[in-house]
Each structure stands twice: as C-alpha cells, then as structure tokens.
Design an enzyme around this catalytic site. Structure first.
Site, PDB file in Angstrom:
ATOM      1  N   GLU A 214       0.821  -1.211   0.000  1.00 14.46           N
ATOM      2  CA  GLU A 214       0.000   0.000   0.000  1.00 14.46           C
ATOM      3  C   GLU A 214       0.853   1.258   0.000  1.00 14.46           C
ATOM      4  O   GLU A 214       0.522   2.247  -0.660  1.00 14.46           O
ATOM      5  CB  GLU A 214      -0.945  -0.029   1.196  1.00 14.46           C
ATOM      6  CG  GLU A 214      -2.026  -1.092   1.094  1.00 14.46           C
ATOM      7  CD  GLU A 214      -2.696  -1.418   2.411  1.00 14.46           C
ATOM      8  OE1 GLU A 214      -3.639  -2.231   2.405  1.00 14.46           O
ATOM      9  OE2 GLU A 214      -2.277  -0.878   3.451  1.00 14.46           O
ATOM     10  N   ASP A 283      -6.135  -6.637   9.748  1.00 16.69           N
ATOM     11  CA  ASP A 283      -7.164  -6.290  10.733  1.00 16.69           C
ATOM     12  C   ASP A 283      -6.690  -6.628  12.141  1.00 16.69           C
ATOM     13  O   ASP A 283      -6.946  -5.883  13.094  1.00 16.69           O
ATOM     14  CB  ASP A 283      -8.471  -7.035  10.431  1.00 16.69           C
ATOM     15  CG  ASP A 283      -9.021  -6.725   9.048  1.00 16.69           C
ATOM     16  OD1 ASP A 283      -8.958  -5.549   8.640  1.00 16.69           O
ATOM     17  OD2 ASP A 283      -9.514  -7.655   8.393  1.00 16.69           O
TER      18      ASP A 283
END
Length: 335
Positions: A214, A283
């Site tokens: 990312e 997560d």
C-alpha cells in the site's frame, strides 16, 4: 521489555473501541478433491461445508473483542442471507452490532474462498470469488445510525477506522469523529485508520498501519530490501498524512515504526516465517495497536504487541483472531 509488554497486554481488557468501516462476509467453502473432470482440466470437489465469518471492519471488531476489549461496530450489510449471518456471527463474538445497518437493496460484499484437499491433508485455497455490490450511499448509512455513533464516541477509549473502499467511510465522517472527540475532556482519544486504497485522504489522525504494498502504491516506489527507500517512504507517508505514527507491515520482513522526531524502529518477524494464511492479518494488527494505545501504551510497545499478534494469526487458516492468552504465551516463549 517482556515484562513491560505483559503489563501492556493485561491493560487491554475492558477498553472500549468504536470500529467504523466497511464490513464484508468472508465465506470459506470446503471440499475434498474427488477426481479430475472429464469435461475440462479442472478438479471436481465433493462439497463438505461452508463457513461465513465477518471480514473487513467486522474482522477488526472481532479481533478487538478477542483481545478482551469492548467494541461497538458501525457499518452496513445488505438485507440478504450473508448480511443476516454476519450480524449473528458478530453478536456471538461479543461485538455490539447495533450500529450495523441492514440496507435494503444493498448486496453484502462477499469474498468466497474455495478450499480443497484430501482427507488427511490440509485444505488449500484453489480459487477466490468476489461478489461486490454498488458503493453504498454514505448519507443513508450515517443517518440510519442516528445518535448511536455519537453516544458510543462519548465513552470510548479509541476509534478504529476501517476503509475498504465500500463507501461507508468518508473524510467528512472522519472529521465528525474528530470534532466529537475534541469536545471530551481528559486525555486525547486515539484515532487509527486502515485505508486499503486511499490513505492520503486522511490527515492528522493518531496512526495508520499500511502494508508495504500500500505504501508502494501510494508513493509510486519499490521498497524491497532497500532500507534507504523504506526510510524515505515511511517518512514521506508520515509527513503527508500528518499522523503521530505510521506502522508499515512488511510480511516476512517484520514491521517498521515511524514517529516524528524519533528514529525508525525496525521490528523483525516473530515465530515461523512459514505462513499458513494472511487473510485478515492487517485487521489483527490494527486492532492490537488500537487496543494498546487505548490502554495508554507507547507506539513502540503497541507495535511489538501487534507484531506478536500478526505472527500468530498468519499461522491460522482463514479469517482468524488472536486472544490475550495466546499473546501472553507467545511473549513469554520468545527468548
């Protein structure tokens, strides 16, 4: 450090975290390989069972609950079978899902992973099928929450924003969260964001936990094993987002923690590098960091706890969580 991390781990219990974001259904379809089809060069699977667990923001909320936190989840699902099963699964995990709106006509984002194997072998993923509905209208969802979000923010210890590009999270919503928390007296409430596609649009929050891919996509660079490129990239993200800290997760290379006016902390991977499944690992990482900061831990201690949690969860099949008991054992066993 071990004693300090154990103390930080003990402090996680009971902390209240509000999770806001895009919820998905992670569906795992299990089967046994029977034979190769005569119709095409593909395997024929004998169906065994199907498991649906919360993904995205739902998985982040589940991880907070598994760490002993008290979590309220705000998002939306469709009025379909997947949405109904998600709400049931969240409640069973101890997540307050009253902020999960069921939107008529909306298709619950579902990621179906087909796993196959023999009777005496581990199931391996052979294909993934994604079913995505249109982007949800954020105003519809936000209005359906009513005052519930503001009530939850009034007593929380941290906020976790999970942006998977589904439409629920907007810069305006994040600004509202920041304004609401500023009205509270006492210590500053940490706000963390995990944005898979557009981290740059979130400014001035407490921390973010992007993975290396990312960061590369955001800056148009290739990091690889080059520490100098990593250093420039991390500092650039820190500057552009104006966050207090950025924790870059690097897979088998561990993590790198960037804070303003402090040297970069490189954290090597713990445990085995023979990863079983990375589904939902991000997560787990941000949930652990959020809970640690909610309890008053430093960024560095929060990053170390998240490193242990990430190392544990990737050794599990499917979308999984990590408990405080598991974390304690991992910390105590690490020599």
């Amino acid at each position: 450090m071990r004693e300090r991390l154990i103390d930080a781990l003990d402090a996680l219990a009971g902390r209240r975290t509000v999770v806001v974001g895009d919820i998905a259904a992670d569906e795992f379809l299990y089967g046994r390989v029977a034979r190769v089809s005569r119709e095409a060069p593909v395997l024929i699977l004998e169906y065994d069972t199907t498991l649906i667990v919360p993904g995205g923001a739902g998985n982040a909320a589940n991880n907070v609950a598994a760490l002993g936190g008290r979590t309220s989840l705000f998002g939306c699902v469709g009025r379909d079978a997947q949405g109904a099963r998600l709400v049931e699964a969240l409640a069973a995990a101890g997540v307050d899902a009253r902020g999960v709106v069921r939107v008529r006509g909306h298709v619950t984002t579902t990621k179906t992973r087909v796993l196959a194997g023999g009777i005496h072998s581990a199931k391996q993923q052979v294909v993934r099928i994604d079913r995505k509905g249109e982007l949800v209208a954020p105003r519809t969802v936000h209005e359906a929450w009513g005052r519930r979000l503001d009530v939850a923010l009034a007593s929380c210890d941290a906020v976790l924003i999970s942006d998977y590009g589904g439409g629920v999270v907007t810069p305006a919503l994040v600004r509202h969260v920041k304004r609401t928390l500023r009205l509270r007296k006492g210590r500053q409430i940490p706000i963390l964001v995990d944005s898979r596609y557009d981290l740059g649009r979130y400014q001035g929050l407490t921390a973010s936990t992007p993975n290396e891919s990312e960061v590369e996509a955001m800056l148009g660079v290739r990091i690889g094993d080059d520490r100098r490129v990593l250093e420039r990239a991390g500092r650039t993200v820190l500057q552009q987002t104006r966050m207090a800290a950025v924790l870059v997760t690097r897979g088998s290379r561990g993590m790198a923690l960037f804070e303003a006016d402090r040297p970069t902390v490189h954290i090597p991977i713990v445990g085995s590098d023979e990863i079983a499944d990375v589904t939902g690992a991000g997560d787990t990482v941000i949930a652990t960091v959020t809970q640690a900061l909610a309890s008053g831990a430093s960024f560095e201690d929060a990053a170390h706890l998240a490193n242990y949690a990430g190392g544990l969860v990737v050794m599990k099949r499917g979308t999984a969580t990590v408990s405080r008991a598991e974390l304690r054992l991992a910390i105590e066993a690490d020599r």
